[in-house]
Scaffold this motif. Structure first.
Motif, PDB file in Angstrom:
ATOM      1  N   SER A 513       7.571   3.602  -0.810  1.00  0.00           N
ATOM      2  CA  SER A 513       6.345   2.858  -1.093  1.00  0.00           C
ATOM      3  C   SER A 513       6.479   2.006  -2.344  1.00  0.00           C
ATOM      4  CB  SER A 513       5.176   3.829  -1.243  1.00  0.00           C
ATOM      5  OG  SER A 513       4.994   4.572  -0.056  1.00  0.00           O
ATOM      6  N   GLU A 514       7.268   2.491  -3.281  1.00  0.00           N
ATOM      7  CA  GLU A 514       7.447   1.742  -4.535  1.00  0.00           C
ATOM      8  C   GLU A 514       8.096   0.392  -4.284  1.00  0.00           C
ATOM      9  OE1 GLU A 514       9.606   2.322  -8.920  1.00  0.00           O
ATOM     10  OE2 GLU A 514       9.841   3.826  -7.334  1.00  0.00           O
ATOM     11  N   ARG A 515       9.046   0.372  -3.411  1.00  0.00           N
ATOM     12  CA  ARG A 515       9.707  -0.895  -3.105  1.00  0.00           C
ATOM     13  C   ARG A 515       8.720  -1.887  -2.500  1.00  0.00           C
ATOM     14  NH1 ARG A 515      13.906   2.735  -1.746  1.00  0.00           N
ATOM     15  NH2 ARG A 515      13.148   2.819   0.424  1.00  0.00           N
ATOM     16  N   LYS A 516       7.799  -1.328  -1.692  1.00  0.00           N
ATOM     17  CA  LYS A 516       6.796  -2.208  -1.099  1.00  0.00           C
ATOM     18  C   LYS A 516       5.781  -2.679  -2.151  1.00  0.00           C
ATOM     19  CE  LYS A 516       7.089   0.082   3.400  1.00  0.00           C
ATOM     20  NZ  LYS A 516       6.355   0.858   4.423  1.00  0.00           N
ATOM     21  N   LEU A 517       5.506  -1.804  -3.068  1.00  0.00           N
ATOM     22  CA  LEU A 517       4.512  -2.167  -4.074  1.00  0.00           C
ATOM     23  C   LEU A 517       5.034  -3.152  -5.105  1.00  0.00           C
ATOM     24  CD1 LEU A 517       2.911   1.325  -4.743  1.00  0.00           C
ATOM     25  CD2 LEU A 517       1.905  -0.583  -3.485  1.00  0.00           C
ATOM     26  N   LYS A 518       6.365  -3.201  -5.259  1.00  0.00           N
ATOM     27  CA  LYS A 518       6.910  -4.126  -6.255  1.00  0.00           C
ATOM     28  C   LYS A 518       6.585  -5.576  -5.921  1.00  0.00           C
ATOM     29  CE  LYS A 518      10.756  -1.378  -8.013  1.00  0.00           C
ATOM     30  NZ  LYS A 518      12.230  -1.279  -8.143  1.00  0.00           N
ATOM     31  N   ALA A 519       6.421  -5.823  -4.588  1.00  0.00           N
ATOM     32  CA  ALA A 519       6.116  -7.195  -4.183  1.00  0.00           C
ATOM     33  C   ALA A 519       4.742  -7.619  -4.662  1.00  0.00           C
ATOM     34  CB  ALA A 519       6.217  -7.334  -2.663  1.00  0.00           C
ATOM     35  N   THR A 520       3.865  -6.680  -4.779  1.00  0.00           N
ATOM     36  CA  THR A 520       2.495  -7.014  -5.179  1.00  0.00           C
ATOM     37  C   THR A 520       2.275  -6.928  -6.689  1.00  0.00           C
ATOM     38  OG1 THR A 520       1.798  -4.723  -4.892  1.00  0.00           O
ATOM     39  CG2 THR A 520       1.635  -6.186  -2.981  1.00  0.00           C
TER      40      THR A 520
END
Length: 794
Positions: A513-520
């Motif tokens: 999830s962290e990798r996905k959140l880095k985009a935001t």
């Protein structure tokens, strides 16, 4: 046989002691009675008479010495008198006997050899003992020449008898039958004149006289010897008595000092024992008697006494579950042990049990076989209670450790196991014989089924570090464990292991999830900057609001203080205006001179009274807002308070033909301030009358609901719009404004009533309908309850 006889004698002795111990209750009266009747009274009398005896005994000794001296002096004096009388009698008798014999034999004396014949006749005429003790007999012729003597003294013969006596005492002092006189006589022994008892008898015929002389030294020789012996004996006796008196004084002084030292030492010991919560005891095992110190009595809350306690008295207050005194005495006498160290309970005077620790040793006096157990008792009640509390706390700790879901283990400073729970045992698969307290850490770890594989994020080693920390390890079965270690005060470690397998798996998901959140994150960073600017603006607005609020509160406080001060200042001139206008209205000092003056005076009086009421309302309101209004709660009859208020308002109501009714039960009692309740009712009734048209009606009722009294004022007045009810009870607020209002007033009556009701812990309720009337109700505490504490403290 000798051994058997010794054994039977020991058993008989033990049985005898047992009988004495068991029968001590029956013997107590005789033992204590004899001690009281004999020893104690005698000792007490001796103590009381000791100062008197210490002064009396030396005086008696001195009186004895003086009496002995007087007695012996009188006795020697009487002996001296008797000796003198005896000597005089013997001298006179001797002279009489010799003179009679010589008178009868004188005619038979030949001319030739006269002196020799006279000497023989004289010797024959001497009675027994006539010449003893220095007594001398002289015979002289008519010319006074000594012709014979006894004992024979040739040196005196041919001398004149007057040469023997001193010139001051010639023979003329002796008559024919003169008695015995004391004279100075010489030439008898040393030729020097000395005191001599002498008598002279004159004869008829050729013989002139017979003189019998005896020196006083010889007469009183035995008496002088007695005097010397008596003086020596008296001096010796007096010296012995004086030495005894000195010894008595020295002994008495030393005894007094010893008593003082003993009393001081005993006081210090008792003080030390009392402060040390301990006491001394002496147990006579052979007789069953026991002596306690004063501190031991104080430990048990009992009155100290000098009596010796019996076995039954001590056994009666000892706890039977802790100690058996009889069995203890038998054990000590049979086993030969000399030391004891035992804890037991004894009953306090107030009924509680006191834990004592007795430590003592058996002592035997030299030459006597009675054993005495002498020792000390220490109050260990607090230590025992602490130990019980420690055991209870330990059990609670074990239960608490067992109930936690984590694996818990405690190691001491030597890396030995102290305690662990079942979760720790199950986590490592440890056998029961390994988790015993005191097992070394290496032995526990070698017996564990699961070992550590790969410590992750280790901040400190489990055993070789000194700081506190935590680390994560993965077990052989794939589970993850988080171990937290903290050092204890004694140098040991406490470890808590938590199963974080689920957290680890969730962490992996979070990584995705962290990798996905880095985009935001970039978008959120921009939004955050915008939010920071807005937050800064909100902070500034909040500061301004707080500042303005503080200013408003200070202005409101200044207003209240100003109103209170200005109201107080206005009342003083108003009192003069009202008073003087009343005097002028009543024309107390004469007529005013015109009707208009009287009318003006009445207007001034009414206006001043109205203004005073307004100022009083303002002053009361300012006191309430400033928090200086106090409530003195008491029980008040609700019917009486309502009737008083209705009676006062009746006059104003009568001017408008308004009917005022009061319906309150007589048994209702309210808890509150009498003055405040009256003001509430008057303000509410005055408002009702003020806003009720002519020929209207005002009703006052009260009823009890649960623990409160509800008062209700209902009128048929003009009514209040629903929108105005919320602001109506605020200070200085009226429904009509100052341009349209048709009723005069300050607008504080309802606000004051509401504030006073809230100070009593009550609540004001208003229900109204325009053109139909208004109902005002409020509740106060009944007399069975109390006014809130904050109201009473205002």
């Amino acid at each position: 046989m000798a051994r058997a006889f010794a054994g039977s004698a020991s058993m008989r002795r033990l049985a005898q002691i047992r009988g004495q111990l068991l029968g001590q209750n029956g013997d107590r009266k005789s033992l204590t009675g004899h001690l009281r009747l004999l020893a104690e009274p005698t000792y007490q009398r001796l103590l009381r008479s000791e100062p008197f005896m210490r002064r009396l005994i030396p005086a008696l000794c001195l009186v004895f010495i003086a009496s002995l001296a007087v007695y012996r002096s009188l006795e020697l004096y009487y002996d001296h008198q008797a000796t003198e009388r005896q000597a005089r009698d013997e001298i006179a008798l001797t002279a009489t006997v010799i003179s009679s014999h010589l008178a009868s034999e004188e005619t038979n004396l030949p001319e030739l050899g006269y002196r020799s014949a006279l000497q023989r006749v004289l010797a024959d005429s001497l009675p027994a003992g006539a010449t003893s003790n220095g007594r001398t007999i002289l015979v002289a012729d008519k010319d006074g020449t000594i012709v014979a003597s006894a004992p024979l003294q040739p040196m005196l013969e041919g001398m004149q008898i007057t040469d023997i006596f001193s010139a001051s005492q010639p023979l003329t002092v002796f008559g024919a039958r003169a008695g015995v006189l004391t004279v100075k006589a010489a030439l008898l022994r040393s030729g020097v004149g000395e005191d001599t008892m002498a008598t002279v008898h004159h004869l008829d015929g050729r013989l002139g006289m017979i003189a019998v002389l005896q020196p006083e030294e010889d007469i009183y020789a035995d008496w002088h010897a007695d005097v010397s012996a008596n003086v020596t004996l008296f001096v010796g006796t007096a010296s012995v008595l004086l030495v005894l008196i000195y010894a008595f004084f020295a002994q008495a002084t030393r005894a007094e000092q010893a008593d003082e030292m003993y009393a001081a030492t005993r006081g210090r010991i008792d003080t030390a024992l009392t402060h040390g919560r301990c006491g001394l005891f002496d147990w006579d095992l052979s007789r069953g008697r026991m002596f306690w110190s004063a501190s031991l009595y104080e430990l048990l809350g009992r009155e100290p006494k000098d009596d010796i306690l019996s076995f039954s008295e001590v056994n009666a207050i000892a706890h039977p579950d802790d100690v058996d005194l009889l069995a203890l005495a038998e054990h000590l006498l049979q086993s030969g042990e000399t030391m004891i160290d035992q804890m037991f309970r004894m009953r306090h005077q107030d009924g509680n049990w006191v834990w004592l620790r007795a430590r003592g040793e058996i002592q035997r006096e030299p030459g006597r076989s009675e054993p005495h157990l002498i020792g000390i008792c220490i109050d260990v009640t607090e230590q025992h209670e602490l130990a019980e509390q420690s055991r209870t706390a330990d059990l609670r700790l074990r239960d608490a450790i067992e109930t936690i879901s984590e694996a818990f283990v405690l190691w001491n400073a030597r890396n030995e196991l102290v305690i662990c729970n079942s979760n720790y045992q199950a986590l490592h698969g440890l056998p029961a014989n390994v988790i015993k307290p005191g097992t070394p850490y290496q032995d526990v770890m070698s017996a564990a089924a699961n070992t550590q594989i790969a410590p992750q994020a280790m901040t400190v080693s489990q055993r070789d570090g000194t700081a506190d920390g935590s680390y994560e390890v993965q077990l052989d079965d794939g589970r993850w464990l988080q171990i937290s270690e903290r050092r204890t005060k004694d140098g040991g470690f406490v470890s808590v292991g938590t199963d974080i397998t689920a957290l680890k798996r969730h962490e992996e998901k979070l990584m995705d999830s962290e990798r996905k959140l880095k985009a935001t994150i970039t978008d959120l960073r921009k939004s955050r900057q915008t939010l920071e600017v807005q937050a800064q603006q909100l902070v500034e607005l909040a500061d301004k609001y707080a500042h303005e609020k503080t200013k408003a509160e200070e202005a409101n406080k200044a207003k209240s203080e100003f109103l209170a001060n200005i109201s107080h200042e206005l009342r003083t001139p108003l009192n003069a205006i009202i008073g003087f206008s009343d005097i002028m209205t009543q024309e107390m000092f004469g007529p005013l001179g015109g009707e208009r003056y009287a009318e003006y005076s009445r207007d001034i009086h009414e206006s001043g009274t109205h203004l005073l009421n307004v100022i009083n309302d303002i002053l009361d309101m300012s006191k309430i807002e400033a928090g200086r209004m106090s409530i003195a709660a008491e029980d008040i009859n609700a019917a009486e308070a309502a009737a008083d208020a209705a009676r006062i308002i009746t006059a104003a109501a009568a001017e408008k033909a308004i009917t005022v009714s009061c319906d309150v039960a007589e048994d209702l009692t309210v808890r509150g301030d009498r003055r405040a309740l009256k003001q509430i009712l008057l303000n509410l009734l005055a408002n009702a009358v003020k806003f009720t048209p002519e020929s209207g009606m005002v009703a006052l009722t009260a009823e009890q609901t649960d623990e409160r009294i509800r008062f209700t004022i209902e009128d048929t007045g003009i009514g209040i719009a629903e929108a105005d009810i919320e602001r109506l009870a605020k200070p200085f607020v009226q429904v009509e404004n100052q341009f349209t209002k048709s009723h005069k007033g300050s607008g504080l009556g309802l606000a004051i009533a509401r504030s006073l009701i809230e100070l009593h812990g009550g609540e004001l309720e208003i229900a109204s309908e325009v053109s139909k009337g208004t109902t005002v109700s409020f509740t106060l505490a009944a007399s069975s309850t109390s006014v809130p504490a904050q109201a009473e403290l205002l």
